[in-house]
Design a protein around this motif. Sequence first.
Motif, PDB file in Angstrom:
ATOM      1  N   UNK A  17       0.846  -1.190   0.000  1.00  0.00           N
ATOM      2  CA  UNK A  17       0.000   0.000   0.000  1.00  0.00           C
ATOM      3  C   UNK A  17       0.880   1.238   0.000  1.00  0.00           C
ATOM      4  N   UNK A  18       0.340   2.331  -0.493  1.00  0.00           N
ATOM      5  CA  UNK A  18       1.068   3.591  -0.439  1.00  0.00           C
ATOM      6  C   UNK A  18       1.201   4.044   1.006  1.00  0.00           C
ATOM      7  N   UNK A  19       2.145   4.944   1.235  1.00  0.00           N
ATOM      8  CA  UNK A  19       2.357   5.481   2.561  1.00  0.00           C
ATOM      9  C   UNK A  19       1.133   6.277   3.006  1.00  0.00           C
ATOM     10  N   UNK A  20       0.586   5.917   4.149  1.00  0.00           N
ATOM     11  CA  UNK A  20      -0.660   6.526   4.623  1.00  0.00           C
ATOM     12  C   UNK A  20      -0.500   8.026   4.838  1.00  0.00           C
ATOM     13  N   UNK A  21       0.582   8.437   5.484  1.00  0.00           N
ATOM     14  CA  UNK A  21       0.778   9.858   5.762  1.00  0.00           C
ATOM     15  C   UNK A  21       0.916  10.660   4.469  1.00  0.00           C
ATOM     16  N   UNK A  22       1.577  10.083   3.480  1.00  0.00           N
ATOM     17  CA  UNK A  22       1.709  10.787   2.206  1.00  0.00           C
ATOM     18  C   UNK A  22       0.359  10.914   1.510  1.00  0.00           C
ATOM     19  N   UNK A  23      -0.462   9.859   1.565  1.00  0.00           N
ATOM     20  CA  UNK A  23      -1.783   9.916   0.947  1.00  0.00           C
ATOM     21  C   UNK A  23      -2.675  10.943   1.644  1.00  0.00           C
ATOM     22  N   UNK A  43      -5.464  -3.345  -0.200  1.00  0.00           N
ATOM     23  CA  UNK A  43      -6.682  -2.525  -0.241  1.00  0.00           C
ATOM     24  C   UNK A  43      -6.953  -1.717   1.029  1.00  0.00           C
ATOM     25  N   UNK A  44      -6.734  -2.331   2.193  1.00  0.00           N
ATOM     26  CA  UNK A  44      -7.255  -1.771   3.450  1.00  0.00           C
ATOM     27  C   UNK A  44      -6.795  -0.346   3.703  1.00  0.00           C
ATOM     28  N   UNK A  45      -5.486  -0.107   3.728  1.00  0.00           N
ATOM     29  CA  UNK A  45      -4.979   1.210   4.112  1.00  0.00           C
ATOM     30  C   UNK A  45      -5.384   2.289   3.122  1.00  0.00           C
ATOM     31  N   UNK A  46      -5.329   1.976   1.830  1.00  0.00           N
ATOM     32  CA  UNK A  46      -5.723   2.969   0.828  1.00  0.00           C
ATOM     33  C   UNK A  46      -7.178   3.397   1.002  1.00  0.00           C
TER      34      UNK A  46
END
Length: 323
Positions: free
Chosen positions: A44-50, A144-147
């Motif tokens: 998943x992409x980095x949560x903070x960046x998203x 999927x989850x974090x995004x």
Amino acid sequence: MFECWQIIRRQKFQQPRLLANVSRSLSYSRIEKAGYQSIGSFHSDNVEELIRVPEEKYIPPELPFPEEYSQYSFRIPSSSTSPSNKRPFSNAISFASTSSHLNRQEWTFLNHGAFGLALDVGLQRSHSWRMCLESQPLQYFDRYLLNHLVYGARRMTKFVGARDEAGSLKLREGIAMIGNVTAGMNAVIGGHARCSRSDQVDHGRKVFYFDIAYGSNKKMCQSYHGRENAIEIPFEEDFLPMLQNIQVDLGNRRMNDSDPDSAEVFLKALEAAIYNASNSISKSSLEGSLLILDHITSNTAIHMPISTIAKHAKEKYGMIVAV
């Protein structure tokens, strides 16, 4: 790889250049992602960046399942009392029509906060996410989850609203997704109690709540803050009749938060609770105290004037307001 990490361990992480070289030698080839990106997931992409991506540049993730789920073959068990056991359980509309589900035409719950039929669209979507999880758990957690949690958080802050992108970013960085409201209020009330006890100054130790508030909130206030610091606002007996008279005169044409007379009743109740407790507290000691408000009360279904009460409590007493 094992030998590389042995070198790092022997050097006790004192050579940044060596670490950089080892990191480059262990990195995967970049196709779409470069391996581990964020806590809890490898792909998943980095949560903070998203969270920090500006609204105009943010690309929402696609659902990992189609909008309709008729392809699922899960059925209601043959022992079910439903009229037909051939309807797919994944179809919320069909499920709602079975006798095993709550019938809105036959039952009305006066305590709307405790029971009631879930919205079809919510029931269908929640089941689809469960099917997605059970069909491939690793893919669900890893891809999927974090995004989608980020997407949900961004939609929530957009719904709450902010004046500009800076305000939106502040909201997005401060939001946390929770499993249910009770768990969230437990964190808020318990956290406030722990912080107030650790403070060196003697203020902000109180928590105020209306006696018509949700039952679990009242119990948590008393448990975390103690009965001497948990102050109940006596609304039901002393002020609810006043509110009822106003509503009768208005003919229920205006909601409480848009009618100044109705809002004034709630402010009087708050002031009365503060006045009755004035022997043990001062106005200055109320700064940082917690005030809990229910937008719509569970047992009595009263629409509280949130904006009026919150503004009054913050500006006059410096209270923290949790809704």
